[in-house]
Design a protein around this motif. Structure first.
Motif, mmCIF file in Angstrom:
data_model
loop_
_atom_site.group_PDB
_atom_site.id
_atom_site.type_symbol
_atom_site.label_atom_id
_atom_site.label_comp_id
_atom_site.label_asym_id
_atom_site.label_seq_id
_atom_site.Cartn_x
_atom_site.Cartn_y
_atom_site.Cartn_z
ATOM 1 N N PHE A 134 1.056 -1.155 -0.008
ATOM 2 C CA PHE A 134 -0.019 0.008 0.125
ATOM 3 C C PHE A 134 0.804 1.046 -0.093
ATOM 4 N N VAL A 135 0.908 1.959 -1.168
ATOM 5 C CA VAL A 135 1.765 2.933 -1.589
ATOM 6 C C VAL A 135 0.808 4.220 -1.606
ATOM 7 N N THR A 136 1.405 5.474 -0.859
ATOM 8 C CA THR A 136 0.761 6.684 -1.141
ATOM 9 C C THR A 136 1.610 7.669 -1.832
ATOM 10 N N PHE A 137 0.911 8.719 -2.878
ATOM 11 C CA PHE A 137 1.717 9.685 -3.209
ATOM 12 C C PHE A 137 1.290 11.055 -2.783
ATOM 13 N N LYS A 166 -3.293 -7.619 -4.030
ATOM 14 C CA LYS A 166 -2.847 -6.421 -5.078
ATOM 15 C C LYS A 166 -2.045 -5.578 -4.372
ATOM 16 N N ILE A 167 -1.284 -4.934 -5.338
ATOM 17 C CA ILE A 167 -0.421 -3.591 -4.879
ATOM 18 C C ILE A 167 -1.389 -2.352 -5.080
ATOM 19 N N VAL A 168 -1.496 -1.722 -4.112
ATOM 20 C CA VAL A 168 -2.519 -0.368 -4.168
ATOM 21 C C VAL A 168 -1.757 0.688 -4.207
ATOM 22 N N LEU A 227 -14.615 5.410 4.030
ATOM 23 C CA LEU A 227 -15.075 4.642 3.003
ATOM 24 C C LEU A 227 -14.093 3.894 1.929
ATOM 25 N N HIS A 228 -13.182 4.817 1.385
ATOM 26 C CA HIS A 228 -12.295 4.149 0.529
ATOM 27 C C HIS A 228 -11.344 3.185 1.094
ATOM 28 N N SER A 229 -11.247 3.395 2.427
ATOM 29 C CA SER A 229 -10.102 2.686 3.109
ATOM 30 C C SER A 229 -10.732 0.916 3.081
ATOM 31 N N THR A 230 -12.070 0.994 3.283
ATOM 32 C CA THR A 230 -12.543 -0.277 3.234
ATOM 33 C C THR A 230 -12.344 -1.132 1.687
ATOM 34 N N GLN A 231 -12.594 -0.225 0.629
ATOM 35 C CA GLN A 231 -12.083 -0.834 -0.715
ATOM 36 C C GLN A 231 -10.848 -1.115 -0.593
ATOM 37 N N ILE A 232 -9.968 -0.291 -0.349
ATOM 38 C CA ILE A 232 -8.305 -0.437 -0.495
ATOM 39 C C ILE A 232 -8.190 -1.845 0.424
ATOM 40 N N GLN A 233 -8.658 -1.914 1.613
ATOM 41 C CA GLN A 233 -8.329 -3.203 2.395
ATOM 42 C C GLN A 233 -8.717 -4.483 1.636
ATOM 43 N N GLN A 234 -9.771 -4.248 1.015
ATOM 44 C CA GLN A 234 -10.311 -5.371 0.180
ATOM 45 C C GLN A 234 -9.337 -5.852 -1.070
ATOM 46 N N TRP A 235 -8.719 -4.732 -1.653
ATOM 47 C CA TRP A 235 -7.754 -4.901 -2.781
ATOM 48 C C TRP A 235 -6.405 -5.505 -2.295
ATOM 49 N N ASP A 270 4.722 -5.259 -16.166
ATOM 50 C CA ASP A 270 5.878 -6.228 -15.586
ATOM 51 C C ASP A 270 4.829 -7.335 -14.651
ATOM 52 N N GLY A 271 3.702 -7.426 -14.776
ATOM 53 C CA GLY A 271 3.077 -8.686 -14.123
ATOM 54 C C GLY A 271 2.431 -8.267 -12.793
ATOM 55 N N TYR A 272 2.686 -7.370 -12.199
ATOM 56 C CA TYR A 272 2.164 -7.086 -10.903
ATOM 57 C C TYR A 272 0.855 -6.650 -10.882
ATOM 58 N N ASP A 273 0.159 -7.427 -10.246
ATOM 59 C CA ASP A 273 -1.411 -6.988 -9.928
ATOM 60 C C ASP A 273 -1.740 -5.615 -9.149
ATOM 61 N N THR A 274 -1.890 -4.586 -9.898
ATOM 62 C CA THR A 274 -1.726 -3.366 -9.498
ATOM 63 C C THR A 274 -2.936 -2.341 -9.429
ATOM 64 N N ILE A 275 -3.450 -1.874 -8.425
ATOM 65 C CA ILE A 275 -4.520 -0.864 -8.734
ATOM 66 C C ILE A 275 -4.123 0.380 -8.427
#
Ligand code: ADP
Ligand code: TYD
Length: 200
Positions: A4-7, A84-86, A71-79, A29-34
């Protein structure tokens, strides 16, 4: 593992450009990323946009940004649970930096108040990239935007910039000189993320 990486950074510092390019490279490069962002497109996120435009009361603006994030964090946790990498373009430090600048005349220590307010409902990123640029230079970058929002004024962004420096101490943060080339910045972020991430 950096999953989980933030900008973070002031408007025009290059967060969207770089985070999108990093996400594309990870995907290629094949990493499952959102790739995701705040404020979100949810109903609450749309209300956030209204608060910004209408220059609503800073308390209402703060609570709304935080509600959008919860709200967004619930979705991020699911990913993240799905492996996935988020990559998230803005997250909690945006509220600390911007809303503390808005609330500075309202209370003694707005940064502390804002951090306390949401600490039990937000996720802790594995890495936060902070894009550092002189506010004058970032405003020059975005002056072509059709409509600049009320936050995009020099005096305000200078306060936001100082708040970002205050809240970004510790191992989680990587300070980046945002005036480097796009290619260089993409490479630094990409390498930093995959360092401890095993390819699936
Ligand atoms: P933010 O998401 O932080 O508001 P953007 O990614 O939208 O910033 O970038 C703002 C503008 O600056 C865009 O026109 C973008 O092409 C440009 N830009 C972004 N990063 C760089 C860079 N490293 N060097 C030069 N221009 C950049
Ligand atoms: P954004 O669309 O990411 O702006 P930009 O692409 O120019 O960086 O965010 C819109 C505005 O909302 C921006 O000025 C930063 C502000 N903001 C806050 O004030 N608090 C927050 O918690 C977030 C997520 C954004």
């Amino acid at each position: 593992m950096k999953r989980f990486v933030t900008f973070e950074g002031i408007d025009g510092s290059g967060k969207s450009t770089i985070s999108k390019r990093v996400a594309e490279k990870l995907q290629a490069d094949g990493y499952d990323t959102i790739w995701t962002y705040e404020p979100t497109d949810s109903t609450v996120g749309k209300y956030v946009q209204e608060c910004i435009k209408k220059q609503s009361d800073p308390f209402i603006t703060s609570f709304t940004f935080i509600a959008d994030r919860i709200l967004h964090s619930t979705q991020i946790q699911q990913w993240l649970d799905d492996g996935k990498i988020v990559l998230c373009d803005r997250y909690a430090e945006s509220t600390y930096a911007y809303q503390a600048a808005q609330l500075e005349s309202e209370m003694k220590d707005p940064l502390k108040w804002l951090q306390e307010l949401s600490k039990d409902r937000i996720l802790l990123p594995d890495r936060t990239f902070l894009f550092l640029i002189d506010p004058k230079a970032s405003l020059t970058r975005i002056q072509h935007r059709t409509e600049l929002i009320p936050f995009e004024r020099l005096a305000f962004l200078e306060k936001v910039h100082m708040n970002y420096l205050k809240v970004s101490k510790g191992k989680r943060f990587l300070h980046l000189d945002a005036t480097q080339s796009i290619e260089t910045l993409v490479k630094i972020c990409y390498n930093d993320i995959i360092q401890k991430t095993k390819k699936k």
